[in-house]
Design a protein around this motif. Structure first.
Motif, PDB file in Angstrom:
ATOM      1  N   THR A 143      39.995 -10.562   6.570  1.00  0.00           N
ATOM      2  CA  THR A 143      40.142 -11.676   7.486  1.00  0.00           C
ATOM      3  C   THR A 143      41.357 -12.499   7.066  1.00  0.00           C
ATOM      4  O   THR A 143      41.442 -12.957   5.928  1.00  0.00           O
ATOM      5  N   CYS A 144      42.300 -12.647   7.964  1.00  0.00           N
ATOM      6  CA  CYS A 144      43.520 -13.402   7.693  1.00  0.00           C
ATOM      7  C   CYS A 144      43.177 -14.874   7.440  1.00  0.00           C
ATOM      8  O   CYS A 144      42.452 -15.487   8.211  1.00  0.00           O
ATOM      9  N   ARG A 145      43.715 -15.423   6.367  1.00  0.00           N
ATOM     10  CA  ARG A 145      43.426 -16.826   6.049  1.00  0.00           C
ATOM     11  C   ARG A 145      44.216 -17.790   6.926  1.00  0.00           C
ATOM     12  O   ARG A 145      43.937 -18.978   6.945  1.00  0.00           O
ATOM     13  N   TYR A 146      45.174 -17.281   7.678  1.00  0.00           N
ATOM     14  CA  TYR A 146      45.983 -18.133   8.552  1.00  0.00           C
ATOM     15  C   TYR A 146      45.413 -18.223   9.970  1.00  0.00           C
ATOM     16  O   TYR A 146      45.324 -19.299  10.535  1.00  0.00           O
ATOM     17  N   SER A 156      47.379 -11.629   1.627  1.00  0.00           N
ATOM     18  CA  SER A 156      47.048 -12.074   0.284  1.00  0.00           C
ATOM     19  C   SER A 156      46.184 -13.327   0.375  1.00  0.00           C
ATOM     20  O   SER A 156      46.490 -14.262   1.105  1.00  0.00           O
ATOM     21  N   GLY A 157      45.065 -13.316  -0.336  1.00  0.00           N
ATOM     22  CA  GLY A 157      44.155 -14.451  -0.302  1.00  0.00           C
ATOM     23  C   GLY A 157      43.153 -14.396   0.825  1.00  0.00           C
ATOM     24  O   GLY A 157      42.291 -15.264   0.935  1.00  0.00           O
ATOM     25  N   GLY A 158      43.258 -13.373   1.686  1.00  0.00           N
ATOM     26  CA  GLY A 158      42.293 -13.215   2.770  1.00  0.00           C
ATOM     27  C   GLY A 158      40.962 -12.705   2.242  1.00  0.00           C
ATOM     28  O   GLY A 158      40.865 -12.220   1.122  1.00  0.00           O
ATOM     29  N   VAL A 159      39.932 -12.808   3.041  1.00  0.00           N
ATOM     30  CA  VAL A 159      38.595 -12.369   2.646  1.00  0.00           C
ATOM     31  C   VAL A 159      38.411 -10.899   3.014  1.00  0.00           C
ATOM     32  O   VAL A 159      38.547 -10.530   4.178  1.00  0.00           O
ATOM     33  N   MET A 185      49.676  -6.300  -0.270  1.00  0.00           N
ATOM     34  CA  MET A 185      50.999  -6.471   0.320  1.00  0.00           C
ATOM     35  C   MET A 185      50.991  -6.361   1.846  1.00  0.00           C
ATOM     36  O   MET A 185      52.019  -6.442   2.470  1.00  0.00           O
ATOM     37  N   ASP A 186      49.844  -6.197   2.441  1.00  0.00           N
ATOM     38  CA  ASP A 186      49.753  -6.027   3.890  1.00  0.00           C
ATOM     39  C   ASP A 186      49.997  -7.343   4.622  1.00  0.00           C
ATOM     40  O   ASP A 186      49.849  -8.422   4.069  1.00  0.00           O
ATOM     41  N   THR A 187      50.335  -7.206   5.900  1.00  0.00           N
ATOM     42  CA  THR A 187      50.475  -8.377   6.750  1.00  0.00           C
ATOM     43  C   THR A 187      49.485  -8.299   7.895  1.00  0.00           C
ATOM     44  O   THR A 187      49.035  -7.227   8.286  1.00  0.00           O
ATOM     45  N   CYS A 188      49.152  -9.431   8.451  1.00  0.00           N
ATOM     46  CA  CYS A 188      48.197  -9.527   9.544  1.00  0.00           C
ATOM     47  C   CYS A 188      48.770  -8.901  10.808  1.00  0.00           C
ATOM     48  O   CYS A 188      49.926  -9.134  11.170  1.00  0.00           O
ATOM     49  N   GLU A 189      47.952  -8.118  11.502  1.00  0.00           N
ATOM     50  CA  GLU A 189      48.354  -7.501  12.774  1.00  0.00           C
ATOM     51  C   GLU A 189      48.624  -8.556  13.841  1.00  0.00           C
ATOM     52  O   GLU A 189      49.415  -8.336  14.749  1.00  0.00           O
ATOM     53  N   ASN A 190      47.966  -9.688  13.738  1.00  0.00           N
ATOM     54  CA  ASN A 190      48.040 -10.718  14.766  1.00  0.00           C
ATOM     55  C   ASN A 190      49.190 -11.705  14.543  1.00  0.00           C
ATOM     56  O   ASN A 190      49.970 -11.949  15.446  1.00  0.00           O
ATOM     57  N   CYS A 191      49.291 -12.275  13.332  1.00  0.00           N
ATOM     58  CA  CYS A 191      50.275 -13.342  13.097  1.00  0.00           C
ATOM     59  C   CYS A 191      51.381 -12.952  12.115  1.00  0.00           C
ATOM     60  O   CYS A 191      52.289 -13.740  11.862  1.00  0.00           O
ATOM     61  N   GLN A 192      51.308 -11.767  11.539  1.00  0.00           N
ATOM     62  CA  GLN A 192      52.292 -11.229  10.612  1.00  0.00           C
ATOM     63  C   GLN A 192      52.409 -12.004   9.294  1.00  0.00           C
ATOM     64  O   GLN A 192      53.345 -11.808   8.536  1.00  0.00           O
ATOM     65  N   GLN A 193      51.448 -12.866   9.000  1.00  0.00           N
ATOM     66  CA  GLN A 193      51.407 -13.545   7.707  1.00  0.00           C
ATOM     67  C   GLN A 193      50.816 -12.582   6.679  1.00  0.00           C
ATOM     68  O   GLN A 193      50.124 -11.622   7.014  1.00  0.00           O
TER      69      GLN A 193
END
Length: 50
Positions: A32-35, A13-16, A2-10
């Motif tokens: 690693t953010c997939r976005y 989920s689905g990240g590596v 349920m976390d969000t990326c520190e950089n882009c806030q996406q």
């Protein structure tokens, strides 16, 4: 996850997910953010003291 990326806030989920030391010299686990590709540090995954 349920976390969000520190950089882009996406959603992360689905990240590596990479465990500590699994990617060479990085002493922390991270997702690693997939976005945007940002490495979001995750503490408490065995061996890190933070």
């Amino acid at each position: 996850m349920m976390d969000t990326c520190e950089n882009c806030q996406q959603s992360l989920s689905g990240g590596v997910f990479t465990l500590l030391w699994e990617d060479g010299d990085k002493p922390h686990a991270f997702v690693t953010c997939r976005y945007c590709g940002h490495e979001n540090i995750k503490y408490g995954f065995g061996g890190d003291d933070d």
